[in-house]
Design an enzyme around this catalytic site. Sequence first.
Site, PDB file in Angstrom:
ATOM      1  CG  HIS A   1      -5.646  -9.335   1.364  1.00 58.73           C
ATOM      2  ND1 HIS A   1      -5.983  -9.615   0.051  1.00 58.73           N
ATOM      3  CD2 HIS A   1      -5.608  -7.973   1.449  1.00 58.73           C
ATOM      4  CE1 HIS A   1      -6.137  -8.481  -0.617  1.00 58.73           C
ATOM      5  NE2 HIS A   1      -5.923  -7.482   0.211  1.00 58.73           N
TER       6      HIS A   1
ATOM      7  CE  LYS B   1      -6.170  -1.494   5.330  1.00 60.94           C
ATOM      8  NZ  LYS B   1      -7.488  -1.917   4.809  1.00 60.94           N
TER       9      LYS B   1
ATOM     10  NE  ARG C   1      -3.236  -3.875  -1.100  1.00 63.28           N
ATOM     11  CZ  ARG C   1      -2.517  -4.680  -0.311  1.00 63.28           C
ATOM     12  NH1 ARG C   1      -1.206  -4.734  -0.416  1.00 63.28           N
ATOM     13  NH2 ARG C   1      -3.125  -5.449   0.590  1.00 63.28           N
TER      14      ARG C   1
ATOM     15  CG  HIS D   1      -5.470   0.413  -3.070  1.00 62.50           C
ATOM     16  ND1 HIS D   1      -4.586   0.715  -2.058  1.00 62.50           N
ATOM     17  CD2 HIS D   1      -6.191  -0.649  -2.623  1.00 62.50           C
ATOM     18  CE1 HIS D   1      -4.774  -0.112  -1.044  1.00 62.50           C
ATOM     19  NE2 HIS D   1      -5.726  -0.950  -1.367  1.00 62.50           N
TER      20      HIS D   1
ATOM     21  CE1 TYR E   1      -6.747  -7.075  -6.753  1.00 65.33           C
ATOM     22  CE2 TYR E   1      -6.605  -8.316  -4.710  1.00 65.33           C
ATOM     23  CZ  TYR E   1      -6.550  -7.115  -5.397  1.00 65.33           C
ATOM     24  OH  TYR E   1      -6.297  -5.954  -4.705  1.00 65.33           O
TER      25      TYR E   1
ATOM     26  NE  ARG F   1      -3.396  -2.323   2.890  1.00 61.95           N
ATOM     27  CZ  ARG F   1      -3.043  -3.481   3.453  1.00 61.95           C
ATOM     28  NH1 ARG F   1      -1.791  -3.622   3.918  1.00 61.95           N
ATOM     29  NH2 ARG F   1      -3.884  -4.477   3.561  1.00 61.95           N
TER      30      ARG F   1
END
Length: 299
Positions: free
Chosen positions: A271, A174, A248, A245, A280, A150
């Site tokens: 993730h 995150k 990404r 993004h 995806y 990110r």
Amino acid sequence: MDQKPCILLESFIEFLKIEKNYSEYTIEQYQKDIEAFFMFMNEQGIKNVKDVEYFDARLFLTKLHEMEYARASVARKISSLRSFFKYLNRESILAENPFSMVSQPKSSVRLPKFFYEEEMEKLFEASSEHANLGERNRAILELLYATGIRVSECAGIQMKDLDFHLSTLLVRGKGNKERFVLFGSFAHEAIERYINNSRGKLMGNEDHAHLFVNARGKPLKPVGFRYILNQIIDKASLTNKIHPHMLRHTFATHLLNHGADLRTVQELLGHEHLSSTQVYTHVTKEHLKKTYMAHHPRA
């Protein structure tokens, strides 16, 4: 004893910062959503959160629909308020959560936008300047595409996080979760060139350990990354504006198109849940369908 809504919100924000370790951006969104509900409470003459009932939560949801908020925005606001009132339950300030039974609108699945490989080549060509800022920009583009990190993660990279011997990078994602990502030879060369030739010149008298710096030598912020990437887009004469993004999304899509398995892509993206990565697979299927329809003689 009754407490004012603003005091309860301050307490909740501290909880998100300290216990949840949420990013500043996420906390800002929570605060905006909850403050919007406090305004609604004033309009309805509700002075205390203890007086909020399920009917009021439903009425707030109805108002959001009347104001024509997007489904994703409505869902986020309801989620923020559910979390806030759940926190008040945990702190024994409230006995019930009026938002616990409010159903969120189902969000339509939006396929992530990404660049095709030919478009990526145009971006790399457009970022091939050898000036100090040009070398920095090329290093940014190569690293984002090579790792799928990110922009917020890229902005936080310190010099010590890079291991050129193993071609790995320590990333803080995150919730301040750390993971190692790999980068290939193109990113390796671009970053080394930037560090050896340009970073020191851009730094001037500044003294910090951030990898990417702006023209004044200060740490480059996420908004700066967006500006740089849009400059590259303009120079490459591509019509769509870039959202950071997208690189990404491009990273993940290209990996899957070339045979990578979903679990590996999940780990590389950082993730927590596989469901976040599975979107995806829809992108790659759509890509296959378009290719088939465009090139098969009897499609």
